[in-house]
Design an enzyme around this catalytic site. Structure first.
Site, PDB file in Angstrom:
ATOM      1  N   CYS A 122       0.798  -1.225   0.000  1.00 26.83           N
ATOM      2  CA  CYS A 122       0.000   0.000   0.000  1.00 26.83           C
ATOM      3  C   CYS A 122       0.832   1.278   0.000  1.00 26.83           C
ATOM      4  CB  CYS A 122      -1.015  -0.048   1.130  1.00 26.83           C
ATOM      5  SG  CYS A 122      -2.356  -1.211   0.753  1.00 26.83           S
ATOM      6  N   ASP A 123       0.136   2.400   0.165  1.00 26.64           N
ATOM      7  CA  ASP A 123       0.607   3.707  -0.276  1.00 26.64           C
ATOM      8  C   ASP A 123       2.029   4.086   0.120  1.00 26.64           C
ATOM      9  OD1 ASP A 123      -2.078   3.619  -0.882  1.00 26.64           O
ATOM     10  OD2 ASP A 123      -2.390   5.743  -0.510  1.00 26.64           O
ATOM     11  N   SER A 517      -5.062  12.010  -2.498  1.00 24.86           N
ATOM     12  CA  SER A 517      -5.146  10.561  -2.602  1.00 24.86           C
ATOM     13  C   SER A 517      -5.065  10.171  -4.067  1.00 24.86           C
ATOM     14  CB  SER A 517      -6.480  10.091  -2.019  1.00 24.86           C
ATOM     15  OG  SER A 517      -6.807   8.809  -2.479  1.00 24.86           O
TER      16      SER A 517
END
Length: 612
Positions: A122-123, A517
């Protein structure tokens, strides 16, 4: 010839104590002298992109052992940006990237590991591990947990493909019933894996393919699909092979800084622009280049953005297209293949799995390979069954998407747009640049002018938008949310989602020294540098000032004369460049430590300790 790093702790009479401790972990006499490979996992039950990784570290470890290495697993932290969104938890997201990079360095150097397999997803986890790999410069292979399947739901007789952003937008839209919001919420995130669109996590995992540090399919093969298991198995064998090539054959071509060269970073950025990746990737690519001491800057990104077209549009830019559709169209190797046909990448860059990227493309691009094995791999489809288990289904598409005129991946001759999916804008409000995801901007607002609606924080902006204080034609300015000013450079997904829910997604612009985002679309301009807390012009904007945005010409201008700006700057100097309004925000010692050294976004928000 370089000595195995691990021999510092495994060889010599004086290392009897260290060997005793190694033995307590399960090592035997025959293991001393083998390469010790760190399995850098990021399993956590907090994050859907990582919830299925618990057993995958040991899967890789078994393959390392089978290939003749010694595997030692440890874990890093992992923050879920979606769960941390919209409250002070988001202050911790970007700083966690540095914590991850540091923790990998600490563990690998403290125990003298020879090489590592990075299991990310993830990010901030993939960027943090990438920074560590380039900082340490020991053999490394990346393998991520894979993307989530897109949600599917039938509403009022019509089938919709969904993702996390749809749930957020629906919840803020008064026209959507409570019942429908609940249906969307329950369907938006059906499986384990990184969120299903071309958001930050998937963008970064795709970029590791272009950098040459992961296997083909890493960015697009679904977390739930049985085909993904092969990537973990091969990573275990591959890392032992390249470790031996470096330490026993003195082959420096396998080191991260040799593979992820400036030319490789240009390839990765060209891919990012072509696929309309998250704007956060710019931040992370700059930070990774900094760690690798590679001269790659915003100027390089600007140069590439002017010549690379947009060849793919995926959610949030195109709501009904997700990573499973990109995979069906040939995945990242096929996007790179189209860029290659247009002469827009360097084919000669080495990779961990092939002599050159060009060789890899020739083998893995579905429009040029004759391999039925490769073609079958890209037929991997979603199973459509909610699950938190990796490799739990083996569905296949009947046909591949090879349409390069109207399909998910386009040719250079038939792009979605001649301009790429990301652009760098400059002007008096962003002297060092800012970033916009042009793939998510409607053509009608590529040029936009409007009065500023100024907010001193994301929280006040959200309140203002929900209270209908923002009107069509406004330019929403959210400041003091940069790396230092936030601190932590919060994502602005809630403000952009709420603008959409109010019907203003194509009628307003939003600019900020914070970030967005990967799920953000619309005229959302972030990473304004210098940030307000560093004396940036965004800190001088006043309510009603006119701001002109011109994406085709790459400019963003505050329509205030220099004399007035100088007067405002003098006033701000006296006030210490702080928000006008008092913010109810608890900034802990950990966040203060990050803010003390954080640079603006044009440098990747890395820490500047004054040593470079």
């Amino acid at each position: 010839m370089p000595a195995y790093r691990s021999r510092t702790t495994t060889h010599g009479r004086n290392m009897a104590g260290a060997r005793g401790l190694w033995r307590a972990t399960g090592m035997k006499d025959s293991d001393f002298g083998k390469p010790i490979i760190a399995v850098v996992n990021s399993f956590t039950q907090f994050v859907p992109g990582h919830v299925h990784l618990k057993d995958l570290g040991q899967l890789v470890a078994r393959e390392i052992e089978a290939a003749g290495g010694v595997a030692k697993e440890f874990n890093t932290i992992a923050v879920d940006d979606g769960i941390a969104m919209g409250h002070d938890g988001m202050l911790y997201s970007l700083p966690s990237r540095e914590i991850i990079a540091d923790s990998v360095e600490y563990m690998v150097n403290a125990h003298c590991a020879d090489a590592m397999v990075c299991i990310s997803n993830c990010d901030k986890i993939t960027p943090g591990m990438l920074m560590a790999a380039l900082r340490l410069n020991i053999p490394a292979v990346f393998v991520s947990g894979g993307p989530m399947e897109a949600g599917k739901v039938v509403l009022h007789g019509k089938t919709h493909a969904l993702d996390l952003v749809d749930a957020m937008v629906a919840a803020a839209d008064d026209k959507v019933s409570d019942e429908d919001v609940q249906i969307i919420e329950r369907s938006a995130c059906p499986t384990c894996g990184s969120c299903s669109g071309m958001f930050t996590a998937n963008s970064m995992n795709c970029l590791t393919e272009a950098l040459g540090l992961s296997l083909p399919g890493n960015g697009s093969t679904l977390a739930t699909h049985a085909d993904r298991k092969r990537l973990f198995v091969e990573a275990g064998h591959l890392i032992v092979d390249i470790a031996r090539r470096y330490y026993e054959q003195e082959d420096e071509r396998v080191l991260p800084r040799s593979i992820a060269s400036k030319q490789a970073f240009e390839n990765a950025m060209a891919l990012d622009i072509a696929m309309g990746g998250s704007t956060n990737t710019v931040l992370h690519i700059l930070a990774a280049a900094y760690e690798g001491e590679i001269d790659f800057t915003m100027d390089d990104i600007d140069r590439l953005s002017r010549k690379v077209p947009c060849l793919s549009k995926v959610a949030p830019a195109k709501a009904d297209v997700h990573m499973e559709d990109v995979h069906r169209a040939g995945g990242i190797m096929s996007i790179l293949g189209e860029l290659d046909k247009g002469g827009l990448i360097n084919r000669d860059c080495p990779t961990v799995h092939a002599e050159t990227l060009g060789d890899a493309i020739d083998r893995w691009d579905i429009t040029r390979t004759s391999s039925e094995t490769v073609r079958n791999f890209f037929r991997a489809a979603p199973g459509g069954i909610p699950t938190q288990t990796a490799f739990s289904q083996a569905a296949r598409w009947d046909e591949l998407d090879t349409d390069r005129q109207n399909g998910v991946i386009r040719s250079v001759e038939h792009p979605f747009s001649k301009d790429g999916g990301l652009a760098v804008l400059k002007g008096n409000i962003a002297l060092d640049g800012c970033i916009v995801k042009t793939a998510g901007v409607d053509e009608s607002i590529l040029k936009f002018s409007g009065p500023a609606r100024v907010f001193e924080s994301q929280d006040s902006a959200v309140k203002g938008i929900l209270a209908n204080e923002v009107k069509a034609g406004d330019v929403v300015v959210i400041r003091y949310e940069g790396p230092k000013g936030g601190p932590g450079m919060q994502e602005m997904l809630y403000p952009t989602s709420y603008l959409k829910s109010k019907g203003l997604g194509k009628a307003c612009a939003l600019i900020t020294d914070g970030r967005f985002s990967g799920g953000t679309s619309g005229l959302s301009i972030g990473h304004v540098s210098p940030e307000a807390a560093n004396g940036g012009t965004i800190g001088l904007v006043r309510e009603g000032d006119m701001i002109d945005i011109d994406i085709p010409n790459r400019t963003i201008v505050l329509r205030v004369d220099e004399a007035e700006l100088a007067a405002r700057r003098k006033e701000q100097d006296a006030k210490g460049w702080k928000p006008v309004e008092q913010r109810k925000r608890r900034v802990t010692t950990a966040l203060k430590a990050y803010a003390a050294f954080a640079t603006s976004a044009d440098r990747g928000a890395v820490r500047d300790l004054g040593d470079r």
